[in-house]
Design an enzyme around this catalytic site. Sequence first.
Site, short mmCIF file in Angstrom:
data_model
loop_
_atom_site.label_atom_id
_atom_site.label_comp_id
_atom_site.label_asym_id
_atom_site.label_seq_id
_atom_site.Cartn_x
_atom_site.Cartn_y
_atom_site.Cartn_z
N ASP A 90 0.85 -1.19 0.00
CA ASP A 90 0.00 0.00 0.00
C ASP A 90 0.89 1.25 0.00
O ASP A 90 2.13 1.15 -0.11
CB ASP A 90 -1.03 -0.04 1.15
CG ASP A 90 -0.44 0.25 2.52
OD1 ASP A 90 0.79 0.45 2.63
OD2 ASP A 90 -1.21 0.26 3.51
N CYS A 103 2.68 -3.24 4.09
CA CYS A 103 1.88 -2.06 4.41
C CYS A 103 2.66 -1.31 5.49
O CYS A 103 3.87 -1.53 5.61
CB CYS A 103 0.46 -2.46 4.86
SG CYS A 103 0.41 -3.53 6.31
N THR A 159 2.67 -1.47 8.85
CA THR A 159 3.22 -2.37 9.88
C THR A 159 3.48 -3.78 9.35
O THR A 159 4.17 -4.56 10.01
CB THR A 159 2.23 -2.51 11.04
OG1 THR A 159 0.99 -3.01 10.49
CG2 THR A 159 1.98 -1.18 11.73
N HIS A 177 10.49 -23.59 9.01
CA HIS A 177 9.45 -24.27 9.79
C HIS A 177 8.06 -24.11 9.19
O HIS A 177 7.22 -24.99 9.38
CB HIS A 177 9.42 -23.73 11.23
CG HIS A 177 10.61 -24.15 12.04
ND1 HIS A 177 10.67 -24.04 13.41
CD2 HIS A 177 11.81 -24.69 11.67
CE1 HIS A 177 11.84 -24.49 13.85
NE2 HIS A 177 12.55 -24.88 12.81
N HIS A 213 7.70 -30.50 10.37
CA HIS A 213 7.06 -29.23 10.00
C HIS A 213 6.02 -29.43 8.90
O HIS A 213 5.02 -28.72 8.85
CB HIS A 213 8.12 -28.22 9.58
CG HIS A 213 9.15 -28.00 10.64
ND1 HIS A 213 8.83 -27.49 11.88
CD2 HIS A 213 10.48 -28.26 10.68
CE1 HIS A 213 9.92 -27.43 12.63
NE2 HIS A 213 10.93 -27.90 11.92
C1 RB5 Z 1 -2.29 2.68 6.40
O1 RB5 Z 1 -2.33 3.94 7.02
C2 RB5 Z 1 -1.99 1.62 7.41
O2 RB5 Z 1 -3.08 1.40 8.24
C3 RB5 Z 1 -1.58 0.34 6.72
O3 RB5 Z 1 -0.47 0.58 5.93
C4 RB5 Z 1 -1.18 -0.84 7.60
O4 RB5 Z 1 -0.20 -0.51 8.51
C5 RB5 Z 1 -2.27 -1.63 8.16
O5 RB5 Z 1 -2.04 -2.68 8.82
#
Ligand code: RB5
Length: 158
Positions: free
Chosen positions: A11, A68, A70, A101, A136
Amino acid sequence: MSTTRIVIGCDHAAVALKDEIVKELRGSGQQVEDVGTFTGDSVDYPDFAAMVAGLIRSGTADLGIVMCGTGIGVSIAANKLPGIRAALCHDVTTARLARQHNDSNILCMGGRVLGSAVALDIVRTWLSTPFEGGRHLRRIRKIEAIESQACAPEEKGR
Ligand code: RB5
């Protein structure tokens, strides 16, 4: 030897990291399909997780990388699809174990929580580590059984 076909997507929160990874992988001769996003304009991470996962499920790609902010959102979304084992990795140890694994077929990372040097080390480790099989594999078969059960039409009249 056949080349691993890699598909990558992200994203808006991970575009810069994705572009670096694509450049690095293509520079080292890897076959990489980049499904975007390509700008910082806000998009929805499930769309890109689904695109990457779909190309693996269809056999168009062998392994996927999806990012994304996180890495959490894309990992949740990609793991909704049967046959997808998406692993959120933060370091080379989790990257290595996610292959040894878990035979993970999608690597998830967070563009807002990882520096690019660490992310590139994670990618290199993840791509070069084989699955160990053995006990595994038995556990992965159990994951597949959970998927089959969850996807089976409800038994009626019991
Ligand atoms: C986008 O702002 C953010 O929410 C997305 O990139 C992500 O971290 C969601 O898990």
